[in-house]
Design a protein around this motif. Sequence first.
Motif, PDB file in Angstrom:
ATOM      1  N   GLN A  74       0.848  -1.198   0.000  1.00 14.46           N
ATOM      2  CA  GLN A  74       0.000   0.000   0.000  1.00 14.46           C
ATOM      3  C   GLN A  74       0.880   1.243   0.000  1.00 14.46           C
ATOM      4  OE1 GLN A  74      -3.024  -1.462  -0.928  1.00 14.46           O
ATOM      5  NE2 GLN A  74      -3.672   0.439   0.037  1.00 14.46           N
ATOM      6  N   VAL A  75       0.486   2.256  -0.762  1.00 20.41           N
ATOM      7  CA  VAL A  75       1.232   3.519  -0.707  1.00 20.41           C
ATOM      8  C   VAL A  75       0.386   4.539   0.046  1.00 20.41           C
ATOM      9  CG1 VAL A  75       2.601   3.195  -2.785  1.00 20.41           C
ATOM     10  CG2 VAL A  75       0.324   4.164  -2.993  1.00 20.41           C
ATOM     11  N   PRO A  76       1.023   5.492   0.725  1.00 17.19           N
ATOM     12  CA  PRO A  76       0.245   6.512   1.441  1.00 17.19           C
ATOM     13  C   PRO A  76      -0.632   7.322   0.475  1.00 17.19           C
ATOM     14  CG  PRO A  76       2.598   7.031   1.443  1.00 17.19           C
ATOM     15  CD  PRO A  76       2.471   5.656   0.909  1.00 17.19           C
ATOM     16  N   GLU A  77      -1.688   7.861   1.027  1.00 21.43           N
ATOM     17  CA  GLU A  77      -2.641   8.651   0.226  1.00 21.43           C
ATOM     18  C   GLU A  77      -1.903   9.782  -0.508  1.00 21.43           C
ATOM     19  OE1 GLU A  77      -6.254   8.735  -1.273  1.00 21.43           O
ATOM     20  OE2 GLU A  77      -5.728   7.390   0.380  1.00 21.43           O
TER      21      GLU A  77
END
Length: 419
Positions: A74-77
Amino acid sequence: MGAGHGHGHHHGGSVPASRRAVVATLAVLVPLAVATLVMLVWLWPSGRSAEPAGAGFDQLGGTVTAVLPGKCAQVPEGAAPPDPATCGHATVRVEEGPDLGREVKLALPTGPGTQPFAAGDDVVLIRVSGGEDPEDEPGYQLSDHDRTDALWLSAVAFALAVIAFGRWRGVTALVGLAITFVLLLAFVIPGILEGEPPMLVAIVGAAAIMLTVLFLTHGFTLTTSMAVLGTLASLTVTGLLAYGAIGFARLTGVTDDSSFMLGFSTRIDTQGLLLASVIIGALGVLDDVTVTQAVTVTELAAANPSYGWRRLYRAGSRVGRAHIASVINTIILAYAGASLPLLLLFSVGAQPLGEVLGTPVIAQEIIRSVVGTLGLISAVPITTALSALVASRRGAFPGETAQPTALLPSTPSLRRARS
């Protein structure tokens, strides 16, 4: 009859003038060369520079044997998602070091600008030595593609093209390039790292590069000597202007990560480093302009033996003005090209132009371009005047061909003068 008379005349009349020019040139060049050599020996790095901060890991070669694609983390928003081809693991065979031939399973590097890996790729591994406990086994990280072959191929293609076009001149140009690299990597950079004044190291390094490379590439002639003297004078002008401008604009020389790290981890005068970079950068364009001016004036004198100093200077300056106009564009475009990612970053941030120009990075490039250009502009009149002085003396008599007078005493003109 007229031409014959001219020839008879020129054995007695003009050779001493040309000899006077040779003597005057040597009287300036020899002390300069000796001073440069003395300073080179005196400032030569003793090899006592600080240990690099990157101790503790080795770079080793490896080959990818298989790639196992995986799910991306997952990548940060708000961050750009990684390329799916760069997620997962790779099996790599270690090709160097104590674990030669061992296969290790490593995570693929992700992040902006990462290239996907495929089976068969040559790669660079980083081997991080174990912790305090000797039982800890060293870990590996997949770092990057191995570009050695591509770089060697490019270098060979470059050398062949230079030699094919320049023939013997091309060979001497390549030797000159090698000397430049050696002086930069063995003298200028270690000298600055050992805490010598960067400005002094840069001036001595630039003088050494220029004296060896210009004479090696263009031969020991009066024409080359005028180019060398013109370059030295313009370098002095550039150095003084840079010194004044950097102080006036209050630039520290710390603008990016590398200069910040240098200032932080070593006792380096970053402002002096900026000065040194301006001088070395100016040298590159200066020798282009000065050699062109010196050769132009020599050719003009050969084509028009009746031209005196003033006419040679005027004609040479016209060529110089055209050259400077195009070179200035070259300099600005080269700097803009080098700082393109930076300019894009400012556009993304949508800062007003005034603020952008005032930032240390951009201000530094502006000062560098302005100082370099002023130094270049000074190079044209200086070199043209010197070359015209020598060439007009040499071509003062009808029927005399203005051959490039060699500086070495074996030249026929000097033998004639002695006899």
